[in-house]
Design a protein around this motif. Structure first.
Motif, short mmCIF file in Angstrom:
data_model
loop_
_atom_site.label_atom_id
_atom_site.label_comp_id
_atom_site.label_asym_id
_atom_site.label_seq_id
_atom_site.Cartn_x
_atom_site.Cartn_y
_atom_site.Cartn_z
N UNK A 7 0.83 -1.21 0.00
CA UNK A 7 0.00 0.00 0.00
C UNK A 7 0.86 1.26 0.00
N UNK A 8 1.98 1.23 0.73
CA UNK A 8 2.89 2.38 0.74
C UNK A 8 3.45 2.63 -0.65
N UNK A 9 3.82 1.55 -1.35
CA UNK A 9 4.35 1.69 -2.70
C UNK A 9 3.29 2.23 -3.65
N UNK A 10 2.05 1.71 -3.52
CA UNK A 10 0.95 2.19 -4.36
C UNK A 10 0.69 3.67 -4.11
N UNK A 11 0.73 4.07 -2.83
CA UNK A 11 0.54 5.48 -2.49
C UNK A 11 1.62 6.35 -3.12
N UNK A 230 -2.52 4.97 -17.60
CA UNK A 230 -2.37 3.52 -17.46
C UNK A 230 -1.87 3.13 -16.08
N UNK A 231 -0.77 3.73 -15.64
CA UNK A 231 -0.15 3.31 -14.37
C UNK A 231 -0.88 3.88 -13.16
N UNK A 232 -1.13 5.18 -13.15
CA UNK A 232 -1.70 5.82 -11.96
C UNK A 232 -3.13 5.34 -11.67
N UNK A 235 -2.87 1.89 -10.05
CA UNK A 235 -2.46 1.92 -8.64
C UNK A 235 -3.56 2.51 -7.76
N UNK A 236 -4.24 3.56 -8.24
CA UNK A 236 -5.29 4.18 -7.43
C UNK A 236 -6.49 3.26 -7.27
N UNK A 237 -6.91 2.61 -8.34
CA UNK A 237 -8.05 1.70 -8.23
C UNK A 237 -7.69 0.48 -7.37
#
Length: 309
Positions: A7-11, A230-232, A235-237
């Motif tokens: 989750x930290x990496x996704x944030x 594509x990437x953001x 990660x957000x979803x």
């Protein structure tokens, strides 16, 4: 990798990318019409997503009902949201746009209550009032006489409309996650629907499909399509699915910091007392909305000096 580290990496990825996309959008404005620029962005994003899904041989079939909700996601998150944001940045700096967009946090919480029946804690009302006060302070120099033809006010209204659209798209995403729909395939279909809708808008409006060959336009377009879309969004979803819209919305509190730094460095964003006070109120209001009173109380207690026996 633990769920916390994940989750930290996704944030981190989401905040850094979306915090910088506000500045990248500035290079899309001017020579090419907004809807044309967005059509290019999501056509490219859709192609990349579908190539990835085909390469991984991911199942792409969904029910008609699921396609309806994916289309809603596309409408609010991949089309209307960005049309309004791009329009807003013709009137505001990327920093001001990013700060005003944090109102999506409150909209997410209210809409979660409306659509999914989740109760709203009392602290959220206080945080909302603080956030609204911050927006008023931030734009106070432009409120003299309440002239609604003022460029900054037009920009603010557009940003608030974009935030509402994005929040409704978030609700569609939450529904899709609860229905067990995979994020990657949903995004591929959603970006395809977004690209089709934007292209149809361009064709029906009679706007010419022009293209800029300037390096700034091409590089920013590629950045917005690959990283910003594509990437953001992936990660957000993923954060929305794993943590819910309230906790995932912490990214909304943080990415204006990135946008403000970039705007200060490259757009000559001018700070004033109103800017400092308004920005602080917005951040504090959002933090209050996202932080339960029990955690606030515990934090305050741990910071109190301990008396010797």
């Amino acid at each position: 990798m633990s769920s916390t580290m994940k989750n930290m990496l996704l944030y981190l990825v989401t905040v850094l990318i979306w915090g910088s996309t506000w500045f990248a959008i500035e290079f899309q404005l001017g020579e090419v019409a907004i809807e044309v620029s967005l059509a290019y962005r999501f056509i490219l994003s859709a192609i990349l997503m579908w190539l990835f899904c085909v390469w991984r041989r991911l199942p792409m079939r969904f029910s008609a009902k699921d396609h309806g909700f994916i289309a809603l996601l596309a409408l609010f998150n991949f089309a209307l949201n960005y049309i309004l944001i791009y329009q807003a940045q013709q009137y505001l700096t990327s920093a001001m746009t990013a700060i005003a967009f944090t109102t999506m946090l409150l909209m997410n919480i209210v809409n979660t209550r409306l659509f999914f029946g989740k109760p709203v804690a009392k602290r959220i009302y206080f945080g909302a009032l603080m956030g609204i006060a911050g927006i008023i302070v931030l734009f106070y120099p432009d409120l003299d006489g309440l002239d609604f033809t003022n460029a900054s006010l037009i920009g603010l209204v557009l940003v608030l409309g974009s935030a509402l659209s994005a929040s409704l798209g978030n609700m569609a995403s939450v529904r899709n996650s609860r229905a067990g729909l995979p994020i990657t395939q949903v995004n591929a279909w959603g970006m395809l629907y977004g690209a089709i809708g934007l292209t149809a808008l361009v064709l029906f409006s009679g706007t010419p499909f022009t293209f800029s060959t300037s390096p700034a336009f091409i590089i920013s377009l590629l950045y917005l399509a690959v990283f910003g879309s594509v990437i953001a969004f992936a990660t957000y979803f993923a954060l929305l699915k794993g943590m819910g819209p309230e906790k995932a919305s912490y990214t909304i509190v943080l990415f204006p910091l990135v946008a403000v730094v970039l705007s200060t460095l490259f757009e000559d964003f001018a700070w004033s007392g109103y800017t400092f006070a308004g920005f602080a109120l917005v951040l504090l209001g959002n933090a209050l909305v996202l932080t339960p009173f029990a955690k606030i109380k515990a934090l305050l207690l741990t910071r109190q000096p301990q008396l010797a026996p």
